[in-house]
Design a protein around this motif. Sequence first.
Motif, PDB file in Angstrom:
ATOM      1  N   LEU B  23       0.834  -1.201   0.000  1.00 33.70           N
ATOM      2  CA  LEU B  23       0.000   0.000   0.000  1.00 33.70           C
ATOM      3  C   LEU B  23       0.869   1.251   0.000  1.00 33.70           C
ATOM      4  O   LEU B  23       0.638   2.190  -0.765  1.00 33.70           O
ATOM      5  N   PHE B  26       2.772   1.251  -3.654  1.00 31.08           N
ATOM      6  CA  PHE B  26       1.868   1.448  -4.789  1.00 31.08           C
ATOM      7  C   PHE B  26       1.191   2.822  -4.730  1.00 31.08           C
ATOM      8  O   PHE B  26       1.005   3.471  -5.762  1.00 31.08           O
ATOM      9  N   SER B  27       0.806   3.249  -3.531  1.00 33.41           N
ATOM     10  CA  SER B  27       0.098   4.527  -3.434  1.00 33.41           C
ATOM     11  C   SER B  27       1.022   5.694  -3.729  1.00 33.41           C
ATOM     12  O   SER B  27       0.578   6.763  -4.135  1.00 33.41           O
ATOM     13  N   TYR B  61      -1.066  -6.284  -6.039  1.00 27.67           N
ATOM     14  CA  TYR B  61      -1.809  -5.074  -6.383  1.00 27.67           C
ATOM     15  C   TYR B  61      -3.312  -5.334  -6.405  1.00 27.67           C
ATOM     16  O   TYR B  61      -4.101  -4.585  -5.824  1.00 27.67           O
ATOM     17  N   ARG B 105      -3.265   7.167   1.787  1.00 30.31           N
ATOM     18  CA  ARG B 105      -2.636   6.178   0.908  1.00 30.31           C
ATOM     19  C   ARG B 105      -3.678   5.406   0.116  1.00 30.31           C
ATOM     20  O   ARG B 105      -3.522   5.185  -1.091  1.00 30.31           O
ATOM     21  N   GLU B 106      -4.735   5.014   0.779  1.00 25.43           N
ATOM     22  CA  GLU B 106      -5.790   4.287   0.083  1.00 25.43           C
ATOM     23  C   GLU B 106      -6.393   5.158  -1.019  1.00 25.43           C
ATOM     24  O   GLU B 106      -6.674   4.684  -2.118  1.00 25.43           O
ATOM     25  N   LEU B 109      -4.027   5.317  -3.902  1.00 31.63           N
ATOM     26  CA  LEU B 109      -3.989   4.038  -4.624  1.00 31.63           C
ATOM     27  C   LEU B 109      -5.047   4.017  -5.718  1.00 31.63           C
ATOM     28  O   LEU B 109      -4.762   3.716  -6.883  1.00 31.63           O
ATOM     29  N   GLU B 113      -4.792   4.294 -10.009  1.00 27.71           N
ATOM     30  CA  GLU B 113      -5.437   3.300 -10.859  1.00 27.71           C
ATOM     31  C   GLU B 113      -6.377   3.958 -11.866  1.00 27.71           C
ATOM     32  O   GLU B 113      -6.402   3.604 -13.043  1.00 27.71           O
TER      33      GLU B 113
END
Lengths: 202, 202
Positions: B23, B26-27, B61, B105-106, B109, B113
């Motif tokens: 997380l 990727f974020s 992911y 962070r979420e 993410l 995307e």
Amino acid sequence: MPKDRTPTRIQKKNRAAIMDAALEVFSAQGFRGATVDEIASLSGLSKPNLLYYFASKEAIYLALLERQLDTWLAPLHDLDPDGEPLEQLLGYVRRKLEMSRDFPRESRLFAHEIIQGAPRIGPVLSRDLKALVDEKAAVIRGWIAAGRIAPVHPHHLIFSIWSLTQHYADFDVQVRAVLGQEDPFEAAPDYLDTLFTRLLTP
Amino acid sequence: MPKDRTPTRIQKKNRAAIMDAALEVFSAQGFRGATVDEIASLSGLSKPNLLYYFASKEAIYLALLERQLDTWLAPLHDLDPDGEPLEQLLGYVRRKLEMSRDFPRESRLFAHEIIQGAPRIGPVLSRDLKALVDEKAAVIRGWIAAGRIAPVHPHHLIFSIWSLTQHYADFDVQVRAVLGQEDPFEAAPDYLDTLFTRLLTP
DNA sequence: TTTTGATTTGACCAGTTGGTCAAAGCGACG
DNA sequence: CGTCGCTTTGACCAACTGGTCAAATCAAAA
């Protein structure tokens, strides 16, 4: 590397092709996700030939950001302190929304850069952007003090204009997925007009 | 690869560590920008060990996206058709803003995307998300028809809630650069409360 | 036509990337 | 203690990455 003086016709053409291809790729993939090969092939050049015009991948990226920055901030710059407040602000919203519709790649380019922590234009934000926003915030504060628009936090007002308009470019896929058939830019102008009118009318 | 039945204590701990590290990475970098090495070292595992728990970078992911999706949509799900309309909507706004503050962070993410065209959760958007939004849009339309809130385009209302609240997570760096010292989350709740109250009060 | 500098390219390189694999280490249970 | 399956690792690999370079090609001015 081509000399700095009086760019050739070929130089102009190739540089432009590279910048356009780079905008396409960087705006879709971000800096790290983009590859020089992809930019090269999309611009119709070989990789070594591309690197003959730009020293590095980063140089292309920086050139792109720099070139777009002024264009991107122009609408805010044009906010006229002597104009009719509501008209000025609604005009700003309308122009930003049009930019999201007509130049979504540019919007996504900045979005990528900033989401990743603005590693390459952070200083510009804290200096130039902050100065510009502070200046316009003062104008808005003046309008509020004069009772010409309803009281709101000036900085957050500007943030909300940015977020609402750029959302239609940056999150285009999501917006269209949720709307189905309907074109986002059909109802958005009226919606935002209504929103800011109700927010700002004293 | 560990078997599917009854995960070991060690499996739970390591999977959790990997998800958290993933997380983080990727974020901050997006899918292509993230490296398995970085996720591995951040989670305190060697790369082969990490790949013992997840089949591939993409598997991590996808697991992340899936795990966060429900959490992410919960506030909208909780919008109560039988509640007081303005109170329900303002509550939704407040909760989304709190999520931007507490789980940036979420938010980033998903932002990554979607900006990239939602190559991995596109179908989910057009199916599940669209269904949920359509359902809640119908509720809002009902409230408008009953004259309990002012008329607005329901879908765009929801978009505006998303964009205004998530902006403070996704573009945090820019917001802070422009604000200088001031904490974004000091004035934002009141600002958004005011905005939606003025927009929606009949 | 010749010359000169701009332009283009194929071959190449070193570093990074996601991923594999056989072998070694470890832990719990008999 | 011994065993058996879970866990961990070092060594390795093929593909890709950004970037270099010398040599070839091209364009236009003389």
